[in-house]
Design a protein around this motif. Sequence first.
Motif, PDB file in Angstrom:
ATOM      1  N   LEU A 163       0.874  -1.480  -0.060  1.00  0.00           N
ATOM      2  CA  LEU A 163       0.029   0.306  -0.198  1.00  0.00           C
ATOM      3  C   LEU A 163       0.361   1.243  -0.298  1.00  0.00           C
ATOM      4  N   VAL A 164       0.482   1.672  -1.006  1.00  0.00           N
ATOM      5  CA  VAL A 164       1.439   3.501  -1.327  1.00  0.00           C
ATOM      6  C   VAL A 164       0.965   4.306  -0.873  1.00  0.00           C
ATOM      7  N   CYS A 165       1.199   5.468  -0.179  1.00  0.00           N
ATOM      8  CA  CYS A 165      -0.183   6.872   0.496  1.00  0.00           C
ATOM      9  C   CYS A 165       0.972   7.652  -0.158  1.00  0.00           C
ATOM     10  N   MET A 166       0.761   8.358  -1.006  1.00  0.00           N
ATOM     11  CA  MET A 166       0.982   9.690  -1.913  1.00  0.00           C
ATOM     12  C   MET A 166       1.105  10.362  -0.986  1.00  0.00           C
ATOM     13  N   THR A 167      -0.359  10.983  -0.361  1.00  0.00           N
ATOM     14  CA  THR A 167      -0.493  12.291   0.209  1.00  0.00           C
ATOM     15  C   THR A 167      -1.185  11.995   1.694  1.00  0.00           C
ATOM     16  N   GLY A 168      -1.123  12.709   2.352  1.00  0.00           N
ATOM     17  CA  GLY A 168      -1.728  12.804   4.053  1.00  0.00           C
ATOM     18  C   GLY A 168      -3.303  12.773   3.816  1.00  0.00           C
ATOM     19  N   ILE A 169      -3.975  13.965   3.607  1.00  0.00           N
ATOM     20  CA  ILE A 169      -5.126  13.611   3.169  1.00  0.00           C
ATOM     21  C   ILE A 169      -6.174  12.821   3.098  1.00  0.00           C
TER      22      ILE A 169
ATOM     23  N   THR B  45       0.605  -5.793   5.982  1.00  0.00           N
ATOM     24  CA  THR B  45       1.091  -5.358   4.859  1.00  0.00           C
ATOM     25  C   THR B  45       2.510  -4.927   4.866  1.00  0.00           C
ATOM     26  N   THR B  46       3.050  -4.258   3.393  1.00  0.00           N
ATOM     27  CA  THR B  46       4.129  -3.547   3.098  1.00  0.00           C
ATOM     28  C   THR B  46       3.559  -2.102   3.150  1.00  0.00           C
ATOM     29  N   LEU B  47       3.526  -0.949   4.022  1.00  0.00           N
ATOM     30  CA  LEU B  47       3.113   0.388   3.728  1.00  0.00           C
ATOM     31  C   LEU B  47       4.244   0.689   3.284  1.00  0.00           C
ATOM     32  N   LEU B  48       4.544   1.977   2.891  1.00  0.00           N
ATOM     33  CA  LEU B  48       5.205   2.920   1.998  1.00  0.00           C
ATOM     34  C   LEU B  48       4.614   3.937   2.047  1.00  0.00           C
ATOM     35  N   SER B  49       5.293   4.755   3.078  1.00  0.00           N
ATOM     36  CA  SER B  49       4.593   6.893   2.107  1.00  0.00           C
ATOM     37  C   SER B  49       5.683   6.865   1.329  1.00  0.00           C
ATOM     38  N   ARG B  50       5.091   8.282   0.502  1.00  0.00           N
ATOM     39  CA  ARG B  50       5.917   9.378  -0.239  1.00  0.00           C
ATOM     40  C   ARG B  50       6.409  10.203   0.534  1.00  0.00           C
ATOM     41  N   GLY B  51       6.538  11.006   2.026  1.00  0.00           N
ATOM     42  CA  GLY B  51       7.295  11.381   2.948  1.00  0.00           C
ATOM     43  C   GLY B  51       6.638  11.982   3.792  1.00  0.00           C
ATOM     44  N   THR B  52       7.163  12.890   4.418  1.00  0.00           N
ATOM     45  CA  THR B  52       6.816  12.961   5.758  1.00  0.00           C
ATOM     46  C   THR B  52       4.773  13.216   6.212  1.00  0.00           C
ATOM     47  N   LYS B  53       3.902  13.963   5.310  1.00  0.00           N
ATOM     48  CA  LYS B  53       2.861  14.251   5.868  1.00  0.00           C
ATOM     49  C   LYS B  53       1.903  12.822   5.903  1.00  0.00           C
ATOM     50  N   PRO B  54       2.738  12.150   5.039  1.00  0.00           N
ATOM     51  CA  PRO B  54       1.706  11.028   4.596  1.00  0.00           C
ATOM     52  C   PRO B  54       2.592  10.000   5.550  1.00  0.00           C
TER      53      PRO B  54
ATOM     54  N   GLY C 245       4.282 -10.916  -8.490  1.00  0.00           N
ATOM     55  CA  GLY C 245       3.030 -11.108  -8.331  1.00  0.00           C
ATOM     56  C   GLY C 245       2.664 -10.707  -7.544  1.00  0.00           C
ATOM     57  N   ARG C 246       3.444  -9.252  -6.930  1.00  0.00           N
ATOM     58  CA  ARG C 246       2.048  -9.233  -5.199  1.00  0.00           C
ATOM     59  C   ARG C 246       0.905  -7.729  -6.282  1.00  0.00           C
ATOM     60  N   HIS C 247       0.573  -6.858  -5.360  1.00  0.00           N
ATOM     61  CA  HIS C 247      -0.336  -6.517  -5.590  1.00  0.00           C
ATOM     62  C   HIS C 247      -0.209  -4.648  -5.106  1.00  0.00           C
ATOM     63  N   VAL C 248       0.803  -4.111  -6.014  1.00  0.00           N
ATOM     64  CA  VAL C 248       0.557  -2.499  -5.399  1.00  0.00           C
ATOM     65  C   VAL C 248      -0.878  -1.461  -5.793  1.00  0.00           C
ATOM     66  N   THR C 249      -1.172  -0.925  -4.348  1.00  0.00           N
ATOM     67  CA  THR C 249      -1.912   0.031  -4.462  1.00  0.00           C
ATOM     68  C   THR C 249      -1.518   1.395  -3.911  1.00  0.00           C
ATOM     69  N   ILE C 250      -2.312   2.472  -4.806  1.00  0.00           N
ATOM     70  CA  ILE C 250      -0.959   3.867  -4.682  1.00  0.00           C
ATOM     71  C   ILE C 250      -2.698   4.342  -4.144  1.00  0.00           C
ATOM     72  N   LEU C 251      -2.471   5.035  -3.446  1.00  0.00           N
ATOM     73  CA  LEU C 251      -3.813   5.753  -2.771  1.00  0.00           C
ATOM     74  C   LEU C 251      -2.664   7.487  -3.495  1.00  0.00           C
TER      75      LEU C 251
END
Length: 283
Positions: free
Chosen positions: A64-70, A93-102, A140-146
């Motif tokens: 799960l890729v979190c691109m934004t805080g809100i 899950t694997t949680l990845l944040s783009r930067g400071t706010k997320p 083979g994995r699934h990447v969800t991008i917020l």
Amino acid sequence: MDWFGGLKVLALETRRGPEMAALIEKYGGLATVAPSMREDKQDIQGRLHDFAGRVRRSPEQEVLVCMTGIGTRLFFKDLQQYAPDAYQRLPQTTLLSRGTKPTQTLKSLGFAPHTAAKPHTYREVQDWLLDPSLAGELRGRHVTILEYGEATPPPLLSALSEAGAQVSPVPVYRCAFPEDPQPLRNAVLGTVQGQFQVLMFSSGTQAVHFLTCARELGLEGPLRASLARMVVASIGPACSEALGELRLPFDLEANPHKMGILVRAAAEHAPGLLARKRLAALA
């Protein structure tokens, strides 16, 4: 130091407009803040259903890729209400944040995310995901991008697909034009008429909406000419990249990439930059 020294400063901030105006005035500027967007929440019920199902079945296969805080906060709130059992499995899950706010948002919710390297553009997100020593095997994995108000950059989607991942962008919200566009139109007209000496962008979407508004008014050419005579400040690399893609000039970039630093940097450097531009115009 006189800082802005009475220069007229335009900002296109929306959510933090009063705070931006106060900062400009603190540093001696005459502030005009014109809201340039609104956050339009999207219907993601179907995507929530699919995401929750994948997390229930095999959370270790989900990234799960979190691109934004809100956007992160909205998505997690919806997920907790819709599928509390899946929400409880998110730490697997694997949680990845783009930067400071997320990252701050995720930590406030009790999660321990990975964070992409500075300057926190989509390229650093891509580098992290494609590094097996960080993300593990992606095939083979699934990447969800917020997403963060705009569509996921096509190069990121292509790179992840080529690496063998299935990718699902989730448009939690979109950055739409403000319900009352008149302040933004006035900002375009004022810029063209030379009412401002400094313009500060704190997101790439602000620049897109500003330029789009100018086109609708038939003033794109005069706006570009006016900006070349002004000092234009960018909050950071992602914003600067957007300005470059729009062929809009900018004179300085905040580092670190925060609103207070943006205003301080503009206040410190704008008078000198303006003086040099005026001398160059006379040469």
